[in-house]
Design a protein around this motif. Structure first.
Motif, PDB file in Angstrom:
ATOM      1  N   ASP A 160      43.980  23.183 -19.783  1.00  0.00           N
ATOM      2  CA  ASP A 160      43.967  24.347 -19.420  1.00  0.00           C
ATOM      3  C   ASP A 160      43.970  24.747 -20.813  1.00  0.00           C
ATOM      4  O   ASP A 160      45.437  25.953 -21.663  1.00  0.00           O
ATOM      5  N   ALA A 161      43.297  24.747 -21.754  1.00  0.00           N
ATOM      6  CA  ALA A 161      42.840  25.234 -23.722  1.00  0.00           C
ATOM      7  C   ALA A 161      42.867  26.567 -23.299  1.00  0.00           C
ATOM      8  O   ALA A 161      41.808  27.013 -22.394  1.00  0.00           O
ATOM      9  N   LEU A 162      43.279  27.393 -23.999  1.00  0.00           N
ATOM     10  CA  LEU A 162      42.583  28.633 -24.061  1.00  0.00           C
ATOM     11  C   LEU A 162      41.378  28.871 -24.403  1.00  0.00           C
ATOM     12  O   LEU A 162      40.858  28.315 -25.341  1.00  0.00           O
ATOM     13  N   VAL A 163      40.431  29.820 -23.309  1.00  0.00           N
ATOM     14  CA  VAL A 163      39.213  30.069 -23.989  1.00  0.00           C
ATOM     15  C   VAL A 163      39.116  30.716 -24.375  1.00  0.00           C
ATOM     16  O   VAL A 163      38.277  31.455 -25.640  1.00  0.00           O
ATOM     17  N   ALA A 164      39.806  32.629 -24.340  1.00  0.00           N
ATOM     18  CA  ALA A 164      39.685  33.850 -25.256  1.00  0.00           C
ATOM     19  C   ALA A 164      40.427  34.633 -24.321  1.00  0.00           C
ATOM     20  O   ALA A 164      41.546  34.365 -23.001  1.00  0.00           O
ATOM     21  N   ARG A 165      40.377  35.596 -24.888  1.00  0.00           N
ATOM     22  CA  ARG A 165      41.904  36.415 -24.928  1.00  0.00           C
ATOM     23  C   ARG A 165      40.772  37.884 -24.696  1.00  0.00           C
ATOM     24  O   ARG A 165      40.016  38.382 -25.596  1.00  0.00           O
ATOM     25  N   ALA A 187      35.524  25.232 -14.551  1.00  0.00           N
ATOM     26  CA  ALA A 187      35.733  26.466 -14.592  1.00  0.00           C
ATOM     27  C   ALA A 187      35.901  27.080 -15.407  1.00  0.00           C
ATOM     28  O   ALA A 187      37.351  26.791 -16.086  1.00  0.00           O
ATOM     29  N   LEU A 188      36.800  28.577 -15.614  1.00  0.00           N
ATOM     30  CA  LEU A 188      37.661  29.407 -16.084  1.00  0.00           C
ATOM     31  C   LEU A 188      38.422  30.067 -15.354  1.00  0.00           C
ATOM     32  O   LEU A 188      38.501  30.587 -14.208  1.00  0.00           O
ATOM     33  N   ALA A 189      39.844  29.806 -15.735  1.00  0.00           N
ATOM     34  CA  ALA A 189      41.000  30.421 -15.168  1.00  0.00           C
ATOM     35  C   ALA A 189      41.393  32.242 -15.452  1.00  0.00           C
ATOM     36  O   ALA A 189      41.326  31.498 -16.839  1.00  0.00           O
ATOM     37  N   VAL A 190      41.560  32.739 -15.299  1.00  0.00           N
ATOM     38  CA  VAL A 190      41.982  34.081 -15.607  1.00  0.00           C
ATOM     39  C   VAL A 190      43.625  34.506 -15.231  1.00  0.00           C
ATOM     40  O   VAL A 190      43.914  34.248 -13.970  1.00  0.00           O
ATOM     41  N   GLU A 191      44.502  34.657 -16.067  1.00  0.00           N
ATOM     42  CA  GLU A 191      45.809  34.608 -16.023  1.00  0.00           C
ATOM     43  C   GLU A 191      45.451  36.790 -16.135  1.00  0.00           C
ATOM     44  O   GLU A 191      45.192  36.854 -16.777  1.00  0.00           O
TER      45      GLU A 191
END
Length: 191
Positions: A160-165, A187-191
């Motif tokens: 759950d680390a922040l990867v990008a804004r 994998a990346l999760a997009v919010e």
């Protein structure tokens, strides 16, 4: 215009006056080698991601760490210097000022002074090693704090680390499944 107390700033002109005075004070106290007579000041109401910016001409071949000869420097487009740095513009973002407390705003201004000092000495600026060292000396951050909420937040699916804004849709947002986080290679999760 005389600079008002920080807490009384209500207009763009007051923000510019206060910020100029603060930067002059930092220059004197911290021995920041800049010329303010070659700096224009403006307030941006459109910027959403940057708290402030130094706008300057691009000079091909200029490198941070290598002093530039302002007697012969030539900007992209052919303009030749006259022995002084080309003028630059310090653009301050009104929404960042409104969102930040005084300490954060002062740090933002010191950050921009590092850029201005590098530009006036070397003809360019960046966030590399020399910037980091000077930012540390001026007690400021290498990257300014965010002041607006991004439209998209990308996180590592494992930790759950922040990867990008991201503030608008882009390739990373549209094709997040093709990318992996650097922390867990997940994998990346997009919010």
């Amino acid at each position: 215009m005389t600079a008002p107390p920080y807490d009384d700033i209500e207009t763009h002109d007051e923000l510019l006056a206060w910020s100029r005075e603060y930067c002059k004070e930092v220059r004197r106290e911290q021995l920041v080698d800049v010329r303010f007579d070659l700096v224009e000041w403006e307030v941006s109401t459109r910027a959403k991601r940057r708290a402030a910016a130094l706008k300057r001409p691009k000079i091909p071949g200029a490198e941070v760490g290598t002093p530039i000869d302002w007697d012969s420097a030539e900007a992209a487009g052919g303009r030749v210097a006259d022995g002084r740095p080309f003028p630059a513009t310090l653009s301050l973002t009104w929404d960042a000022f409104a969102a930040f407390d005084r300490e954060q705003w002062e740090s933002t201004l010191r950050h921009e002074l590092v850029h201005l000092e590098q530009y006036q000495r070397c003809g360019t600026t960046g966030h590399g090693r020399a910037f980091k060292e000077r930012a540390r000396e001026l007690d400021t951050e290498v990257h300014c704090e965010t002041f607006s909420d991004p439209k998209y937040v990308l996180r590592c699916a494992d930790c759950d680390a922040l990867v990008a804004r991201r503030y608008r849709e882009c390739k990373l947002v549209r094709r997040a499944e093709e990318y992996r986080s650097s922390c867990c290679d997940a994998a990346l999760a997009v919010e």
